[in-house]
Design a protein around this motif. Structure first.
Motif, PDB file in Angstrom:
ATOM      1  N   THR A 192       0.597  -1.378  -0.176  1.00  0.00           N
ATOM      2  CA  THR A 192       0.127   0.090   0.183  1.00  0.00           C
ATOM      3  C   THR A 192       0.834   1.178  -0.116  1.00  0.00           C
ATOM      4  O   THR A 192       1.007   1.929  -1.064  1.00  0.00           O
ATOM      5  N   SER A 193       1.287   1.780   1.075  1.00  0.00           N
ATOM      6  CA  SER A 193       1.796   3.143   1.239  1.00  0.00           C
ATOM      7  C   SER A 193       3.290   3.338   0.564  1.00  0.00           C
ATOM      8  O   SER A 193       3.922   2.382   0.071  1.00  0.00           O
ATOM      9  N   SER A 235      -3.580  -2.681   5.404  1.00  0.00           N
ATOM     10  CA  SER A 235      -4.056  -1.907   4.590  1.00  0.00           C
ATOM     11  C   SER A 235      -4.766  -2.606   3.335  1.00  0.00           C
ATOM     12  O   SER A 235      -4.563  -2.093   2.412  1.00  0.00           O
ATOM     13  N   TYR A 253      -6.832  -0.983   0.725  1.00  0.00           N
ATOM     14  CA  TYR A 253      -6.195  -0.261  -0.594  1.00  0.00           C
ATOM     15  C   TYR A 253      -6.046  -1.014  -1.691  1.00  0.00           C
ATOM     16  O   TYR A 253      -5.953  -0.662  -2.761  1.00  0.00           O
TER      17      TYR A 253
END
Length: 392
Positions: free
Chosen positions: A9-10, A49, A52
């Motif tokens: 994700t990030s 996450s 996402y």
């Protein structure tokens, strides 16, 4: 005990994982063919996450046999929560749903597959394509845990593990002469440059209204704004008269990013949506805890992010704006400033103890083939652990 972590994700997630030096197996889309062939078995899978990258997680998980899946959900207003649970569990409905998204077979009908019983023990079936897993829903804060539990009807915990960043130059060790204007200067706003995330225009209006106080006299050598993140700076609407006092720091490496935040007096969350108080988690929380830099926060903020108390932030009192707190911070004696930073680091340590306890109890339960954290909390045995995550 086999452990697997899925993280898509990030921005910079891979850099953080390498930086942590944790021992785990990390699988990406490029490993899909290998997974389909090997169909590995794991005791524990952690999804980071998954709201996402739900399709990507589903594509990988359909080949992974697992006893327990812990899903760390970032935002509780995700509109596919039921499918997320099915992806994490590997239920029959989820497998049928994903069959339309991929051409390869899920699991051979004649193969021997592993099914997880209700108490976490492995059970074998002679045939079938269902690989069921116990699921734990976890968020990063009390308010997102409450709203996700309400949306799903399932028990939801909040766990916030924080990387214990050590700055090259630690302002807690600075002398009073070196602290103000040297080790600490200005204020920070971090994250993607988006007016949907942060209310930049409100901050600019406040700064324009008090510009003389901020840019002349004793405050002048201490004041400045650092915007750290990524995006187009021209979309931020920085007024020309404030531009000399605003620095844009784009796409910094993580160590440089947190180092730059550490050397500011405080972070300004400036939340642009009410959802950050009910369903969304602000990344400023983690940036504050990792860097050891307190936030400017009002009591509404503290109510949502209940792991904080007033001693770990610079409190924005009733009727105040952020700029009022900024001016007060710039006039605060060095020892009082450092006391807030020490309290914040104490909170970080308590949060990590809480996170370790969560994983410890789930791993012990897997080893024993018994119930885990959620069941113990429901039985009233998790109260002490919950208290460890709160300040004060």
């Amino acid at each position: 005990m086999r452990f697997w972590r899925v993280c898509f994700t990030s921005d910079g997630a891979w850099e953080i994982l390498r930086w942590s030096k944790a021992r785990f197996v990390m699988l990406t889309r490029s490993a899909l063919a290998s997974l389909a062939k090997k169909k590995p078995e794991y005791d524990l899978v952690i999804l980071v996450s998954p709201d996402y990258e739900l399709d990507a997680n589903a594509a990988l998980l359909r080949y992974v046999q697992r006893r327990l899946t812990v899903a760390f959900v970032h935002n509780s207003d995700f509109n596919q929560t039921q499918r997320l649970i099915e992806v994490a569990a590997g239920t029959a409905d989820e497998l049928r749903l994903n069959s339309s998204r991929a051409s390869s077979a899920l699991v051979d009908q004649g193969s021997s597959v592993v099914r997880v019983g209700s108490r976490g023990a492995l059970e074998h079936t002679a045939a079938g394509n269902l690989v069921a897993s116990d699921v734990r829903l976890v968020t990063l804060s009390p308010h997102t845990a409450a709203s996700l539990a309400e949306a799903t009807g399932r028990p939801t915990e909040w766990i916030l593990a924080v990387y214990p960043f050590q700055p090259r130059t630690d302002c807690l060790q600075a002398t009073e002469v070196d602290l103000l204007g040297r080790c600490l200067k200005g204020f920070g706003m971090q994250g993607k440059f988006s007016n949907l995330r942060r209310n930049y225009s409100s901050i600019w209006r406040q700064l324009q209204g008090r510009r003389a106080e901020l840019t002349t006299g004793p405050a002048a050598p201490l004041f400045g704004i650092r915007l750290l993140g990524k995006g187009q700076g021209d979309r931020l609407g920085i007024p020309p008269e404030l531009e000399p006092h605003v620095t844009l720091l784009r796409r910094l490496h993580f160590r440089t990013f947190y180092e730059a935040i550490h050397h500011t007096f405080a972070l300004i969350p400036a939340l642009a949506s009410n959802k950050y108080y009910s369903h969304k988690f602000s990344s400023t929380i983690l940036s504050s805890l990792i860097s050891g830099t307190p936030m400017i926060a009002d009591r509404r903020f503290l109510s949502a992010y209940g792991m904080f108390n007033e001693s770990e932030v610079y409190l924005q009192r009733e009727g105040e704006q952020e700029v009022d707190v900024m001016l007060r911070v710039l006039r605060t004696p060095a020892e009082q400033l450092l006391a807030v930073r020490r309290a914040l680091l104490d909170l970080r340590a308590r949060l990590n103890v809480r996170a370790r306890l969560f994983l410890k109890e789930e791993l012990e339960a897997l080893c024993a083939g018994s119930v885990g954290w959620r069941d113990r909390v429901n039985a009233g045995k998790g109260a002490a652990a919950g208290e460890a995550g709160r300040g004060g």
